[in-house]
Motif scaffolding. Structure first.
Motif, PDB file in Angstrom:
ATOM      1  N   HIS A  88      47.303  36.079  35.993  1.00 14.39           N
ATOM      2  CA  HIS A  88      46.939  37.320  36.673  1.00 14.39           C
ATOM      3  C   HIS A  88      45.447  37.620  36.500  1.00 14.39           C
ATOM      4  CE1 HIS A  88      46.738  41.763  37.149  1.00 14.39           C
ATOM      5  NE2 HIS A  88      47.480  41.465  38.206  1.00 14.39           N
ATOM      6  N   ASN A  89      44.951  37.475  35.277  1.00 13.41           N
ATOM      7  CA  ASN A  89      43.515  37.709  35.037  1.00 13.41           C
ATOM      8  C   ASN A  89      42.656  36.670  35.753  1.00 13.41           C
ATOM      9  OD1 ASN A  89      44.063  39.905  33.450  1.00 13.41           O
ATOM     10  ND2 ASN A  89      43.927  38.780  31.527  1.00 13.41           N
ATOM     11  N   LYS A  92      42.400  37.572  39.361  1.00  6.44           N
ATOM     12  CA  LYS A  92      41.434  38.653  39.589  1.00  6.44           C
ATOM     13  C   LYS A  92      40.012  38.096  39.678  1.00  6.44           C
ATOM     14  CE  LYS A  92      43.494  42.729  37.460  1.00  6.44           C
ATOM     15  NZ  LYS A  92      43.319  43.732  36.400  1.00  6.44           N
ATOM     16  N   ILE A 126      40.443  45.540  43.196  1.00  8.43           N
ATOM     17  CA  ILE A 126      40.867  44.334  42.470  1.00  8.43           C
ATOM     18  C   ILE A 126      40.894  44.597  40.962  1.00  8.43           C
ATOM     19  CG2 ILE A 126      40.145  41.990  41.831  1.00  8.43           C
ATOM     20  CD1 ILE A 126      39.125  41.685  44.727  1.00  8.43           C
ATOM     21  N   CYS A 127      39.943  45.373  40.472  1.00  6.05           N
ATOM     22  CA  CYS A 127      39.857  45.645  39.032  1.00  6.05           C
ATOM     23  C   CYS A 127      40.833  46.725  38.566  1.00  6.05           C
ATOM     24  CB  CYS A 127      38.434  46.019  38.658  1.00  6.05           C
ATOM     25  SG  CYS A 127      37.325  44.595  38.749  1.00  6.05           S
TER      26      CYS A 127
END
Length: 163
Positions: A88-89, A92, A126-127
């Motif tokens: 997931h990170n 991003k 997104i963040c």
């Protein structure tokens, strides 16, 4: 007492080599660019943006540097001290990189103002920001400051669509 029975000493630190290498690379590029700009010309017009930006970048790097050296946890597992990297990170990061690529390619097509607004808004989303009014307000203020600040400092006529 056996080696595995001794607790780690209180001053032991773990070096995050990846972050340290990236930080040193960034500092090296900043210093190289600054030295190149100063070798070209020492006139104020040449160094108006480069020298203050380089100094600020090096100061910020000095603040980040201590984060590359972390204390080991009590059980000696240094990996437990850093956040886990998951898909997931990484997704991003990939999405932000793709958004920046789209921003760079759309500057002349959409205009500097529209492309900046959309990139900042997408980056905030997104963040993790989900309040649309926060995204819209921050993106608009940031775009205004960047566009008008850039116009005051750089006489290059870049394409705008709204402003």
């Amino acid at each position: 007492m056996k080696d595995h029975d001794t607790p780690p000493q209180s001053g032991q630190r773990r070096i995050d080599w990846g972050h340290l290498a990236l930080l040193l690379l960034i500092c090296g590029v900043v210093v190289t660019y600054l030295l190149d700009a100063r070798a070209t010309s020492l006139k104020i017009n040449n160094l108006l943006l480069v020298e203050p930006a380089a100094i600020i970048a090096l100061i910020l790097a000095a603040f980040v540097l201590p984060q590359c050296f972390r204390r080991k946890s009590e059980d000696g597992d240094a990996a437990a001290d850093s956040p886990p990297e998951n898909w997931h990170n990484l997704a991003k990061v990939a999405a932000l990189a793709a958004a920046f690529g789209a921003f760079a390619l759309s500057l002349e097509v959409a205009g500097f103002d529209v492309a900046t607004f959309l990139f900042v808004a997408l980056g905030l989303y997104i963040c993790g920001e989900r309040k649309l009014w926060v995204i819209a307000l921050f993106s608009a203020v940031f775009t205004l400051v960047i566009v008008y600040g850039y116009q005051m400092l750089v006489p290059y006529p870049f394409p705008l669509r709204i402003l």
